[in-house]
Structures are given as structure tokens and as C-alpha cells.
Motif scaffolding. Sequence first.
Motif, mmCIF file in Angstrom:
data_model
loop_
_atom_site.group_PDB
_atom_site.id
_atom_site.type_symbol
_atom_site.label_atom_id
_atom_site.label_comp_id
_atom_site.label_asym_id
_atom_site.label_seq_id
_atom_site.Cartn_x
_atom_site.Cartn_y
_atom_site.Cartn_z
ATOM 1 N N GLY A 198 8.337 43.591 74.410
ATOM 2 C CA GLY A 198 8.520 44.946 74.914
ATOM 3 C C GLY A 198 9.569 45.712 74.132
ATOM 4 N N VAL A 199 10.673 45.034 73.771
ATOM 5 C CA VAL A 199 11.711 45.687 72.971
ATOM 6 C C VAL A 199 11.142 46.090 71.612
ATOM 7 C CG1 VAL A 199 13.899 45.329 71.772
ATOM 8 C CG2 VAL A 199 13.632 44.540 74.128
ATOM 9 N N ALA A 200 10.352 45.215 71.009
ATOM 10 C CA ALA A 200 9.752 45.534 69.716
ATOM 11 C C ALA A 200 8.856 46.760 69.812
ATOM 12 C CB ALA A 200 8.954 44.335 69.205
ATOM 13 N N GLU A 201 8.094 46.835 70.869
ATOM 14 C CA GLU A 201 7.207 47.997 71.037
ATOM 15 C C GLU A 201 8.004 49.289 71.186
ATOM 16 O OE1 GLU A 201 4.891 46.797 74.379
ATOM 17 O OE2 GLU A 201 3.534 45.530 73.194
ATOM 18 N N SER A 202 9.106 49.222 71.893
ATOM 19 C CA SER A 202 9.922 50.426 72.071
ATOM 20 C C SER A 202 10.569 50.866 70.762
ATOM 21 C CB SER A 202 10.981 50.192 73.151
ATOM 22 O OG SER A 202 11.959 49.260 72.720
ATOM 23 N N ILE A 203 10.908 49.917 69.903
ATOM 24 C CA ILE A 203 11.480 50.260 68.595
ATOM 25 C C ILE A 203 10.395 50.823 67.680
ATOM 26 C CG2 ILE A 203 12.540 49.291 66.516
ATOM 27 C CD1 ILE A 203 14.040 47.331 68.369
ATOM 28 N N ARG A 204 9.215 50.232 67.719
ATOM 29 C CA ARG A 204 8.114 50.739 66.886
ATOM 30 C C ARG A 204 7.737 52.161 67.266
ATOM 31 N NH1 ARG A 204 5.400 45.017 67.912
ATOM 32 N NH2 ARG A 204 6.352 43.842 66.183
ATOM 33 N N ALA A 205 7.950 52.505 68.521
ATOM 34 C CA ALA A 205 7.669 53.880 68.959
ATOM 35 C C ALA A 205 8.567 54.893 68.263
ATOM 36 C CB ALA A 205 7.821 53.989 70.476
ATOM 37 N N ARG A 206 9.666 54.415 67.663
ATOM 38 C CA ARG A 206 10.566 55.282 66.889
ATOM 39 C C ARG A 206 10.121 55.399 65.432
ATOM 40 N NH1 ARG A 206 15.738 56.225 69.075
ATOM 41 N NH2 ARG A 206 15.582 56.096 71.348
ATOM 42 N N GLY A 207 9.000 54.801 65.086
ATOM 43 C CA GLY A 207 8.502 54.891 63.724
ATOM 44 C C GLY A 207 8.978 53.781 62.803
ATOM 45 N N ILE A 208 9.543 52.707 63.352
ATOM 46 C CA ILE A 208 10.020 51.564 62.557
ATOM 47 C C ILE A 208 8.960 50.464 62.644
ATOM 48 C CG2 ILE A 208 11.852 49.857 62.300
ATOM 49 C CD1 ILE A 208 13.688 51.894 63.797
ATOM 50 N N ALA A 209 8.519 49.961 61.505
ATOM 51 C CA ALA A 209 7.381 49.026 61.485
ATOM 52 C C ALA A 209 7.673 47.733 62.246
ATOM 53 C CB ALA A 209 7.003 48.712 60.047
ATOM 54 N N LEU A 210 8.797 47.120 61.995
ATOM 55 C CA LEU A 210 9.295 45.944 62.720
ATOM 56 C C LEU A 210 8.251 44.821 62.829
ATOM 57 C CD1 LEU A 210 12.210 45.872 64.075
ATOM 58 C CD2 LEU A 210 10.975 45.711 66.220
ATOM 59 N N PRO A 211 7.927 44.160 61.726
ATOM 60 C CA PRO A 211 6.889 43.126 61.762
ATOM 61 C C PRO A 211 7.289 41.808 62.423
ATOM 62 C CG PRO A 211 7.804 43.317 59.555
ATOM 63 C CD PRO A 211 8.382 44.448 60.354
ATOM 64 N N ILE A 212 8.591 41.526 62.571
ATOM 65 C CA ILE A 212 9.013 40.199 63.035
ATOM 66 C C ILE A 212 9.610 40.269 64.438
ATOM 67 C CG2 ILE A 212 10.432 38.176 62.533
ATOM 68 C CD1 ILE A 212 10.560 39.107 59.621
ATOM 69 N N VAL A 213 9.126 39.408 65.324
ATOM 70 C CA VAL A 213 9.702 39.206 66.665
ATOM 71 C C VAL A 213 9.992 37.715 66.778
ATOM 72 C CG1 VAL A 213 9.361 39.389 69.155
ATOM 73 C CG2 VAL A 213 8.430 41.153 67.632
ATOM 74 N N SER A 214 11.265 37.364 66.788
ATOM 75 C CA SER A 214 11.692 35.975 66.623
ATOM 76 C C SER A 214 12.464 35.482 67.835
ATOM 77 C CB SER A 214 12.572 35.869 65.367
ATOM 78 O OG SER A 214 13.066 34.563 65.195
ATOM 79 N N LEU A 215 12.090 34.302 68.340
ATOM 80 C CA LEU A 215 12.809 33.658 69.424
ATOM 81 C C LEU A 215 13.251 32.279 68.979
ATOM 82 C CD1 LEU A 215 10.508 35.592 70.987
ATOM 83 C CD2 LEU A 215 11.744 34.673 72.945
ATOM 84 N N GLY A 216 14.396 31.813 69.512
ATOM 85 C CA GLY A 216 14.941 30.577 68.997
ATOM 86 C C GLY A 216 15.600 29.694 70.029
ATOM 87 N N ALA A 217 14.892 28.697 70.522
ATOM 88 C CA ALA A 217 15.470 27.663 71.385
ATOM 89 C C ALA A 217 14.466 26.524 71.496
ATOM 90 C CB ALA A 217 15.804 28.199 72.774
#
Length: 375
Positions: A198-217
Amino acid sequence: MTNNWIDLEVATPGLVVDLAVLDRNLDEMAGIAAGAGVELYPHAKTHRMAEIGRRQIARGAHGLCVAKLGEAEAFAAAGVKRLFVANPIVGPQKAARALALSRRVDLLLATDSADAARSIGPTFAAAGATARVMLAIDSGLGREGVSPAQAPDIAAAVSAVPGIELVGIYTHEGTTYSAKDGPDLTGKAQAAARLMVGVAESIRARGIALPIVSLGASASAREVAHVPGVTQIRPGIYAFNDVGQIALGNATLETTAIRVIATVVSHPEPGRACIDAGSKSLSTDLVPASAHRDEYPGMGLLVNAPGWIIERMSEEHGWLRWHGTGEPTALPVGTRLEIVPNHVCMAFAMLRRASVVEGGTITTSWDGFGPGSSE
């Protein structure tokens, strides 16, 4: 797997890795990532050993995640070509090191503020280069990272910095380690993954491509990999496992590739004893979730001494107490004990050398990185 850990010819306290179990764990997580269509960037701060990092790449990892530039430089020297420093770097000195490293490897850096980005961007811009940066998101742990609500504004500000390209977001969903049971772990993991998507989608709505969504545990990697929109996972402990992973249901003794071997050096009373492995070997960490501490008490699991626990530690001593029923079983001086660490990363960091077992025999040893790797 090795069945005679305490009979191995290793000086104590000694760290031992079963190669067959390690490879099985590496293959399992690589298969999970491939099946889910996500990149696997194991967090190599768990071991900080060149041989293991290269082995992870050879068995299906796309790159390695590290905590510090020093680790990244050491793995680059060992031949690893794709690295993510998942810890914000700040200032021109580290920017210069990162720039030099980016000319040798495919490098991802981290930030969680426009100010931090501005402290490194000019170094890259002046060299005609671009730092590929991931924005840290706080998914509930309360460590570094911006809140999901702030993320779009901060992402836009970071993207505007000369010399910076924002390519993704990342988080350490450490709250999943507090899970009480399997369903609780699944729920926490999936919630963290959906939050990040959801955070990635909200950032992409600003026109930023943002190809990577990374989680780590390692606690949650098996779950988050399959959530649509997640593109990268960064587990670390999975390669070896520890008591924390056993308590969560992610591992068993048979899938735990590591042991610390210690020797009983004092047994002054029936109900107490001391071993030669203290906080400089095992750390004082308890299992992460308080819900599991009754079942897994103390500072490590004494596999071949049921009823005994490591109740306290000083630097070079593990203080054993009898917590079983009935009279204490004897622990004669000289008895060798097989210990699964509560937190495997600390055992690697403290002991820095691992004896490697193949077919029940020690065949080689691997050394951890030396001074400078934490810078």
C-alpha cells in the motif's frame, strides 16, 4: 545431519556448521523465492563470511543484503556483484566509499530522510553518477524508517535530491518475532506485506516508478514472499536457524545447521555448573517472543542436557542452573555440551570462526570478516 556434535574435534567454545543442513536451508528459501517470483537477497550480516555469501549466491540468491558499508566492501572483494546496504548511510565520507563501491558492483543504498539523502547525493552528482536508494519504512518496529503516512512526501523529497534515484522501499518487519503461534505469525506477516504494498502504491501515485518492495525477516519470509506486490525478501537467520526460529515453528533441531560446543568447567553444587561459553560466545539474548520463554527458557538450548538451562552469563562463563524435575542430573567437569543459540547472528559475530562438518567430520573452517566490517 550431524548426530555426534559433541564428539567433533573442535576447541571450545566452538561454532560448528553442518554443511548438508545449511545447503538444504539455502535451497528451500531459494525455491520459495523462485516460486513466488521475488528476488532473494539474504541478509549476510547473520554470518559475515565470504564462503557462505558465495554459497548463497551459487544456490539461487540474487544478491546479498548487508548492514554496513564495511560488510558490502568485504563481500564485493569476495566476488559478490549485487549488494544492498539496508542501513541508512549519512555524510560525505561514507558517500565517497559508496561511490567507489558502486563502480564495482550493483549497489543499493538506504535512507529514511531527505537530509540523509542530501548528505550523499552531491558526492554522486559531482562524479556524474547516481545513487540507487531505498526508502526505509517503519512497519511497526519503531526503529529507523518513516511512517507509512509520511512516506509519499518524504519519497518525493528524496527523489528531488541531485545524484539520487529512489528505486524502492524496504522494511524489517521485526514485529513478526513477537508472534504467539503460527496463525498469529501468518497474520502479522501478511499485514506487514500488505502495508508495504500500500505504501508503494501511494508513492507511485506521486509519479515515482518504485520497482522494488522489499521485506526482511526470517520469521516472516515464507509468508510475505507470496503477497502480491512484494518483489524482494531479505531473510538472514533461515540459513542456519536458531532457538528463535524453532520457537516460531519455522525450524526444528534437524533443520538447525549450527551448534556452539561448550565444556563444563565447574560443577560446585548439584544444581549449578559453569561452561566456558559466555556472552562473548552466545550473547545474553532470550528468545524474541515472551510467549515462548517458558518453553524455551534461558540463553540457548542445551540439547544434550535436558533440565538444565543457561540462566545467566558473564563474558566467559555460562551459568547453568537445574530447572528440571527431580534431582539434578550430573554434569561432570569436562562434559561437552551441544548448544543451539537463541540468536545465531550473535554467535557468528562473537566467535567469528566456524568449523564445517561434512559427513560427520570437520573438513575445513570459515573465518568471519575482520576489523572494519562494522563501519
